[in-house]
Enzyme design. Structure first.
Site, PDB file in Angstrom:
ATOM      1  CE  LYS A  10       0.913   5.434   7.256  1.00 24.10           C
ATOM      2  NZ  LYS A  10       0.444   6.603   6.469  1.00 24.10           N
ATOM      3  CG  HIS A  40       2.303  -0.640   3.491  1.00 26.94           C
ATOM      4  ND1 HIS A  40       1.777  -0.050   4.621  1.00 26.94           N
ATOM      5  CD2 HIS A  40       1.370  -0.515   2.522  1.00 26.94           C
ATOM      6  CE1 HIS A  40       0.578   0.426   4.345  1.00 26.94           C
ATOM      7  NE2 HIS A  40       0.295   0.152   3.084  1.00 26.94           N
ATOM      8  CG  HIS A  61      -3.209  -2.883   5.794  1.00 25.67           C
ATOM      9  ND1 HIS A  61      -2.224  -3.593   5.140  1.00 25.67           N
ATOM     10  CD2 HIS A  61      -3.268  -1.678   5.167  1.00 25.67           C
ATOM     11  CE1 HIS A  61      -1.700  -2.848   4.178  1.00 25.67           C
ATOM     12  NE2 HIS A  61      -2.323  -1.678   4.171  1.00 25.67           N
ATOM     13  NE  ARG A  70       1.072   6.143  -4.020  1.00 20.38           N
ATOM     14  CZ  ARG A  70       0.769   5.881  -2.745  1.00 20.38           C
ATOM     15  NH1 ARG A  70      -0.440   6.160  -2.281  1.00 20.38           N
ATOM     16  NH2 ARG A  70       1.671   5.328  -1.932  1.00 20.38           N
ATOM     17  CE  LYS A  79       2.110   8.467  -0.377  1.00 15.50           C
ATOM     18  NZ  LYS A  79       1.369   8.911   0.859  1.00 15.50           N
ATOM     19  CB  CYS A  86      -5.476   5.460  -2.048  1.00 14.43           C
ATOM     20  SG  CYS A  86      -5.869   5.731  -3.778  1.00 14.43           S
ATOM     21  CB  SER A  87      -5.195   7.001   3.216  1.00 13.56           C
ATOM     22  OG  SER A  87      -4.231   7.005   4.255  1.00 13.56           O
ATOM     23  CD  GLU A 144      -0.299  -0.113  -0.369  1.00 14.29           C
ATOM     24  OE1 GLU A 144      -0.896  -0.635   0.611  1.00 14.29           O
ATOM     25  OE2 GLU A 144       0.066   1.064  -0.374  1.00 14.29           O
ATOM     26  CD  GLU A 167      -3.989  -0.953   0.812  1.00 17.90           C
ATOM     27  OE1 GLU A 167      -3.270  -0.121   1.400  1.00 17.90           O
ATOM     28  OE2 GLU A 167      -4.655  -0.661  -0.214  1.00 17.90           O
TER      29      GLU A 167
END
Length: 299
Positions: free
Chosen positions: A87, A91, A103, A123, A127, A139-140, A213, A215
């Site tokens: 990760k 990111h 990803h 969040r 984080k 969200c993940s 991000e 994605e």
């Protein structure tokens, strides 16, 4: 064979990344590409269980530890898996990798049993990316090396079953919000479509943000038959709130002063109201909103 329709949106003021003309996969990512559609045969069941549990359960690891440990599924713009990377690397936005690594991800929208309210989370401030923002329920990312397997074969995407993404969603709903898996069985999830977006975290890190991000986000709706149990993990979540459509609109009004994740804002402004205003129809197996072949490119 899966046919993917590509819907492009441009000039979104919140997306700082442009569509690259080609996808270049770093050698260290391509080297990790193995047969991800089955778990390694040489691993014992105990070792597989340890791999799955080690991603988050009770390890005392920091957010930064998770960033280096969890292996995301690196994909191209057609959502074909081309490798894996942790990760942190996915990111990280750098001059050599200005959009990070594209990803797979997922976004869960969990509604009250009557469908009138949506569960939001804020969040945690700890984080690494987009701390303290409000967003949808959970969200993940689906990860490599998990048990149950979180890697979906193309045919499982084409038929809308996506068992891997749903397994990842169950794992993270339990981790972040303390929701017992039996309260949200896989059959209760509805996969609607996919969103490809890119956003750097300039609010946290400034104009030259080194985190963001990028994605292809699988959108999952779930409406449990009974209220779910909530026990938010303070390392992941600062607050939770059920809201109806009017309350959500008020929260998203700029006058509220609240900050929102870029992926949720895109979904809320472009898609959510049409999906939510007739939730029964959206969740119907024949729903027109179930669009497994389209990837909405909003860059």
């Amino acid at each position: 064979m899966q046919v993917q329709r590509r819907t492009h949106y441009t000039n979104d003021s919140r997306c700082s990344c442009s569509m690259p003309s080609a996808v270049t996969v770093p050698k260290h990512v391509a080297a990790r590409l193995v047969n991800l559609l089955s778990q390694p045969a040489h691993l014992s069941s105990a070792a597989r269980a340890q791999m799955a549990a080690s991603s988050w359960a009770g390890t005392g690891m920091t957010q930064q530890d998770f960033m280096h440990r969890d292996e995301c599924l690196v994909v191209d713009q057609s959502d074909t898996i081309v490798g894996t990377s942790n990760k942190h690397d996915c990111h990280r936005f750098t001059p050599a990798q200005p959009r990070g690594l594209l990803h797979r991800a997922f976004s869960v929208f969990l509604f009250s049993p009557d469908g009138k309210k949506l569960l939001l989370q804020q969040r945690a401030a700890s984080k690494v990316t987009f701390p303290s923002v409000w967003t949808n329920t959970c969200c993940s990312h689906p990860l490599a090396g998990q048990e149950p397997n979180e890697v979906d074969a193309p045919e499982k995407i084409a038929d809308g079953s996506v068992p891997g993404v749903k397994a990842a969603a169950l794992r993270k709903l339990a981790h972040e919000l303390g929701i017992p898996p039996e309260q949200v069985p896989p059959a209760s999830f509805t996969f609607l479509t996919r969103l490809h977006y890119c956003a750097s975290d300039t609010h946290t890190y400034g104009p030259a943000a080194e985190w963001g991000e990028h994605e292809i986000d699988y959108i999952l709706f779930v409406r449990p038959t009974q209220p779910v149990t909530l026990a938010p993990n303070p390392d992941e979540v600062d607050d939770v709130r059920y809201v109806d459509r009017g309350e959500l609109a008020a929260m998203m009004d700029p006058k509220s002063g609240l900050r929102w994740s870029p992926w949720f804002r895109i979904l809320a402004e472009r898609f959510l109201d049409a999906w939510w205003q007739d939730l029964d129809a959206t969740l119907d197996p024949e729903s027109k909103h179930r669009d497994y072949g389209t990837i909405h490119h909003i860059l």
